[in-house]
Design an enzyme around this catalytic site. Structure first.
Site, mmCIF file in Angstrom:
data_model
loop_
_atom_site.group_PDB
_atom_site.id
_atom_site.type_symbol
_atom_site.label_atom_id
_atom_site.label_comp_id
_atom_site.label_asym_id
_atom_site.label_seq_id
_atom_site.Cartn_x
_atom_site.Cartn_y
_atom_site.Cartn_z
ATOM 1 N N GLY A 32 0.846 -1.192 0.000
ATOM 2 C CA GLY A 32 0.000 0.000 0.000
ATOM 3 C C GLY A 32 0.878 1.237 0.000
ATOM 4 O O GLY A 32 2.100 1.153 0.117
ATOM 5 N N LEU A 33 0.251 2.371 -0.125
ATOM 6 C CA LEU A 33 0.978 3.637 -0.170
ATOM 7 C C LEU A 33 1.674 3.944 1.153
ATOM 8 O O LEU A 33 1.312 3.400 2.198
ATOM 9 C CB LEU A 33 0.018 4.779 -0.518
ATOM 10 N N SER A 34 2.652 4.827 1.089
ATOM 11 C CA SER A 34 3.281 5.329 2.305
ATOM 12 C C SER A 34 2.218 6.008 3.166
ATOM 13 O O SER A 34 1.378 6.754 2.657
ATOM 14 C CB SER A 34 4.378 6.342 1.934
ATOM 15 N N ALA A 35 2.208 5.706 4.455
ATOM 16 C CA ALA A 35 1.254 6.249 5.431
ATOM 17 C C ALA A 35 -0.119 5.588 5.353
ATOM 18 O O ALA A 35 -1.073 6.055 5.983
ATOM 19 C CB ALA A 35 1.107 7.768 5.307
ATOM 20 N N SER A 36 -0.232 4.489 4.620
ATOM 21 C CA SER A 36 -1.516 3.786 4.560
ATOM 22 C C SER A 36 -1.771 2.984 5.833
ATOM 23 O O SER A 36 -2.908 2.601 6.121
ATOM 24 C CB SER A 36 -1.564 2.868 3.340
ATOM 25 N N GLY A 37 -0.698 2.693 6.575
ATOM 26 C CA GLY A 37 -0.861 1.950 7.824
ATOM 27 C C GLY A 37 -0.295 0.545 7.787
ATOM 28 O O GLY A 37 -0.562 -0.257 8.695
ATOM 29 N N SER A 39 2.791 -0.801 8.292
ATOM 30 C CA SER A 39 3.636 -1.185 9.428
ATOM 31 C C SER A 39 2.832 -1.255 10.720
ATOM 32 O O SER A 39 3.024 -2.166 11.532
ATOM 33 C CB SER A 39 4.803 -0.200 9.592
ATOM 34 N N SER A 106 6.125 -1.749 -2.035
ATOM 35 C CA SER A 106 6.192 -2.693 -3.167
ATOM 36 C C SER A 106 5.211 -2.294 -4.268
ATOM 37 O O SER A 106 4.211 -2.978 -4.491
ATOM 38 C CB SER A 106 5.951 -4.133 -2.696
#
EC number: 2.7.1.25
Length: 200
Positions: A32-37, A39, A106
């Site tokens: 998913g996009l950066s800051a999508s959650g 991690s 990814s």
């Protein structure tokens, strides 16, 4: 590859490790996009799995770039190599009988499919953490979107580089509509229903 390299068979096989751990071993590939959650959800799920007695480990994109992949940049070739290496490491975790959770943007379908091809059927679960670029940019916990808009970061996914969302992921968690806890519960239920882990 050198002709002098020979594969050495292990004395303990994957099935034996799974039997001892009382659960399947597989890759949960969070994309998913950066800051999508990615991690946050991966770590929340790892905690739940751990508390339930499952052997698991999180491979986080930023953390991996502090060590194993610190020699890589963010151009397309480097991104592909980043995912290739993680795919091989993830395969080792599967062979060791563990659940590996990988949290990587990814962005390319092809690269994710390459990792899928490294393992057997049922050992790769693609988790699409769905969140609009607008919401990710609103969150922007690391200030990366702001820098990307100012052209201070090149090849930033969703802004100046593409993100190819999965066509048929095993599961979609909508982090824009649901909390980390709700997404975690959705994933636990999915794994129990599919027989990957035991119900607690």
């Amino acid at each position: 590859m050198s002709s002098n390299i020979v594969w050495h068979e292990a004395s303990i096989n994957k099935s034996e490790r799974r039997e001892k751990n009382h659960h399947h071993s597989f890759i949960l590939w969070f994309t998913g996009l950066s800051a999508s959650g990615k991690s946050s959800i991966a770590n929340s799920l790892a905690r739940r799995l751990f508390e339930q007695g499952n052997q698991s480990f999180v491979l986080d994109g930023d953390n991996i770039r502090h060590g194993l992949n610190k020699d890589l940049g963010f151009d397309e070739d480097s991104r592909k190599e980043n995912i290739r290496r993680i795919g091989e490491v993830s395969k080792l975790f599967v062979e060791s009988g563990q659940i590996v959770l990988t949290a990587f943007i990814s962005p390319y379908k092809e690269d994710r499919n390459v990792v899928r091809s490294l393992v057997e059927e049922g050992e790769f679960i693609e988790v699409y953490v769905k969140c609009s670029v607008e919401e990710c940019e609103r969150r922007d916990p690391k200030g990366l979107y702001e820098k990307a808009r100012k052209n201070e970061i090149k090849n930033f996914t969703g802004i100046s580089a593409p993100y190819e969302a999965p066509d048929n992921p095993e599961i979609v968690v909508d982090s824009e509509q649901y909390s980390i806890e709700e997404c975690t519960e959705q994933l636990i239920n999915f794994l129990v229903e599919k027989g990957y882990i035991e119900k607690v």
